[in-house]
Design a protein around this motif. Structure first.
Motif, short mmCIF file in Angstrom:
data_model
loop_
_atom_site.label_atom_id
_atom_site.label_comp_id
_atom_site.label_asym_id
_atom_site.label_seq_id
_atom_site.Cartn_x
_atom_site.Cartn_y
_atom_site.Cartn_z
N ALA A 18 31.88 77.27 -59.02
CA ALA A 18 32.72 77.78 -57.94
C ALA A 18 33.53 78.99 -58.39
O ALA A 18 33.67 79.98 -57.67
CB ALA A 18 33.65 76.68 -57.44
N TYR A 19 34.07 78.92 -59.62
CA TYR A 19 34.82 80.05 -60.16
C TYR A 19 33.93 81.29 -60.27
O TYR A 19 34.37 82.42 -60.00
CB TYR A 19 35.38 79.71 -61.54
N ARG A 20 32.70 81.08 -60.67
CA ARG A 20 31.77 82.22 -60.77
C ARG A 20 31.48 82.80 -59.38
O ARG A 20 31.39 84.02 -59.20
CB ARG A 20 30.48 81.81 -61.47
N ASN A 21 31.36 81.92 -58.39
CA ASN A 21 31.09 82.39 -57.03
C ASN A 21 32.21 83.27 -56.49
O ASN A 21 31.95 84.28 -55.83
CB ASN A 21 30.89 81.19 -56.09
N VAL A 22 33.45 82.86 -56.73
CA VAL A 22 34.57 83.57 -56.10
C VAL A 22 34.90 84.88 -56.80
O VAL A 22 35.74 85.65 -56.32
CB VAL A 22 35.84 82.69 -56.04
N HIS A 23 34.25 85.17 -57.91
CA HIS A 23 34.51 86.41 -58.62
C HIS A 23 34.32 87.62 -57.72
O HIS A 23 35.04 88.62 -57.81
CB HIS A 23 33.60 86.53 -59.84
N GLU A 24 33.37 87.54 -56.79
CA GLU A 24 33.08 88.70 -55.92
C GLU A 24 34.26 89.01 -55.00
O GLU A 24 34.36 90.12 -54.49
CB GLU A 24 31.80 88.47 -55.11
N VAL A 25 35.16 88.06 -54.79
CA VAL A 25 36.32 88.28 -53.92
C VAL A 25 37.59 88.47 -54.74
O VAL A 25 38.38 89.37 -54.48
CB VAL A 25 36.50 87.11 -52.95
N TRP A 26 37.81 87.59 -55.72
CA TRP A 26 39.09 87.56 -56.44
C TRP A 26 38.97 87.93 -57.92
O TRP A 26 39.89 87.69 -58.69
CB TRP A 26 39.72 86.17 -56.31
N THR A 61 29.77 76.60 -51.32
CA THR A 61 31.09 76.73 -50.71
C THR A 61 32.06 75.88 -51.52
O THR A 61 31.68 74.85 -52.10
CB THR A 61 31.07 76.32 -49.22
N SER A 62 33.32 76.32 -51.59
CA SER A 62 34.28 75.61 -52.43
C SER A 62 35.69 75.91 -51.96
O SER A 62 35.95 76.87 -51.23
CB SER A 62 34.11 76.05 -53.90
N GLY A 83 43.54 76.25 -50.63
CA GLY A 83 43.41 77.67 -50.91
C GLY A 83 42.07 78.00 -51.53
O GLY A 83 41.27 77.11 -51.85
N ALA A 84 41.84 79.30 -51.74
CA ALA A 84 40.60 79.79 -52.37
C ALA A 84 39.36 79.29 -51.65
O ALA A 84 38.35 78.93 -52.29
CB ALA A 84 40.56 79.40 -53.85
N VAL A 85 39.40 79.25 -50.32
CA VAL A 85 38.22 78.84 -49.54
C VAL A 85 37.17 79.94 -49.64
O VAL A 85 37.46 81.11 -49.34
CB VAL A 85 38.59 78.58 -48.07
N HIS A 86 35.97 79.59 -50.04
CA HIS A 86 34.95 80.61 -50.28
C HIS A 86 33.56 80.06 -50.01
O HIS A 86 33.26 78.91 -50.30
CB HIS A 86 35.02 81.09 -51.73
N THR A 87 32.73 80.90 -49.41
CA THR A 87 31.31 80.61 -49.24
C THR A 87 30.52 81.81 -49.75
O THR A 87 30.88 82.96 -49.46
CB THR A 87 30.96 80.35 -47.76
N ARG A 92 26.95 82.33 -45.45
CA ARG A 92 28.04 82.44 -44.47
C ARG A 92 27.47 82.40 -43.04
O ARG A 92 26.30 82.68 -42.81
CB ARG A 92 28.82 83.73 -44.70
N GLY A 93 28.32 82.02 -42.11
CA GLY A 93 27.92 81.94 -40.72
C GLY A 93 27.24 80.64 -40.33
O GLY A 93 26.75 80.50 -39.20
N ARG A 94 27.21 79.68 -41.22
CA ARG A 94 26.56 78.39 -40.93
C ARG A 94 27.58 77.25 -40.74
O ARG A 94 27.19 76.10 -40.62
CB ARG A 94 25.60 78.03 -42.06
N GLY A 95 28.85 77.60 -40.76
CA GLY A 95 29.88 76.58 -40.56
C GLY A 95 30.15 75.73 -41.78
O GLY A 95 30.73 74.64 -41.66
N PHE A 96 29.76 76.20 -42.96
CA PHE A 96 29.93 75.39 -44.17
C PHE A 96 31.41 75.24 -44.55
O PHE A 96 31.85 74.16 -44.95
CB PHE A 96 29.14 75.99 -45.32
N ALA A 97 32.17 76.33 -44.47
CA ALA A 97 33.58 76.25 -44.84
C ALA A 97 34.35 75.28 -43.94
O ALA A 97 35.11 74.44 -44.45
CB ALA A 97 34.22 77.64 -44.83
N PRO A 98 34.19 75.34 -42.61
CA PRO A 98 34.87 74.34 -41.77
C PRO A 98 34.48 72.90 -42.10
O PRO A 98 35.33 72.00 -42.08
CB PRO A 98 34.42 74.72 -40.35
N GLN A 99 33.20 72.67 -42.43
CA GLN A 99 32.77 71.33 -42.81
C GLN A 99 33.48 70.88 -44.09
O GLN A 99 33.92 69.73 -44.21
CB GLN A 99 31.26 71.29 -43.03
N LEU A 100 33.58 71.80 -45.05
CA LEU A 100 34.22 71.49 -46.32
C LEU A 100 35.71 71.19 -46.12
O LEU A 100 36.25 70.23 -46.70
CB LEU A 100 34.05 72.67 -47.29
#
Length: 211
Positions: A18-26, A61-62, A83-87, A92-100
């Motif tokens: 998850a930390y590796r995924n969010v690198h593109e944003v933060w 997503t995390s 916090g740090a909600v990320h897909t 994206r666009g599949r509703g994964f973050a709201p499910q999480l």
């Protein structure tokens, strides 16, 4: 490959993914490996419980779930801050973050949590659609040189005033009293218990404190 989302509390390896995924944003100016290392060493990020959603075993997503206490009309209640909600972009666009988020909220309610706060740096309408209410939040930035100049001017004009550098750990009871007195009239606030003060004062170890 399926679109079925497997949501659960993150394992250690999934948290790193998850930390590796969010690198593109933060990630900021840090390379991905340094970014991950900094998060693994972070007082703030280690305080959170991390949740992930996986597709075919891949973390897509995390979010981080940070423990909080709230004081509402004088009553202390158990809460969380999300916090740090990320897909990852391709999911994206599949509703994964709201499910999480929904799964996390449900899991935390089973642990006795009654109040949830969510931090967002995207348009607030996204989370309003999920049922969150917008709360005011204020930030202020003060240039250090200007702040010291203003303090010196105050000291010169008001001899009864003093200005001293303090140890934030030794003066924690004073800081806690100032916080409680300032918020005494508020109907809802974050309750800073001893554990929260320890976290808060360790979060930015290079900060200086003055009274």
């Amino acid at each position: 490959m399926t679109d079925e989302l497997d949501i659960h509390r993150a394992t250690e390896s999934e948290r790193i993914a998850a930390y590796r995924n969010v690198h593109e944003v933060w990630g900021g100016a840090y390379g991905i490996d340094e970014h991950v290392s900094r998060r693994l060493a972070s007082v703030q990020h280690n305080r959170a419980l991390w949740y992930v959603g996986c597709v075919d075993g891949r973390v897509v997503t995390s979010l981080g779930c940070f423990p909080l206490q709230f004081r509402i009309r004088g009553e202390t209640q158990s809460g969380i801050a999300i916090g740090a909600v990320h897909t990852v972009p391709e999911f994206r666009g599949r509703g994964f973050a709201p499910q999480l988020i929904e799964w996390t909220e449900s899991d935390q309610r089973q642990q006795g949590v009654t109040v949830s706060l969510l931090y967002s740096d995207i348009p607030q309408e996204y989370y309003e659609r999920l049922g969150y209410l917008v709360c005011p939040s204020w930030e202020a930035k003060i240039e250090t040189a200007a702040a010291f100049a203003a303090a010196r001017e105050l000291l010169q004009s008001s001899p009864e005033c003093g200005f001293e550098r303090i140890s934030r750990f030794k003066k924690r009871p004073t800081l806690a009293t100032l916080y409680d007195n300032y918020h005494a009239s508020k109907e809802i606030l974050i309750n800073r218990d001893e554990a929260y003060w320890e976290f808060l004062l360790a979060k930015q170890p290079d900060d200086e404190y003055f009274l």
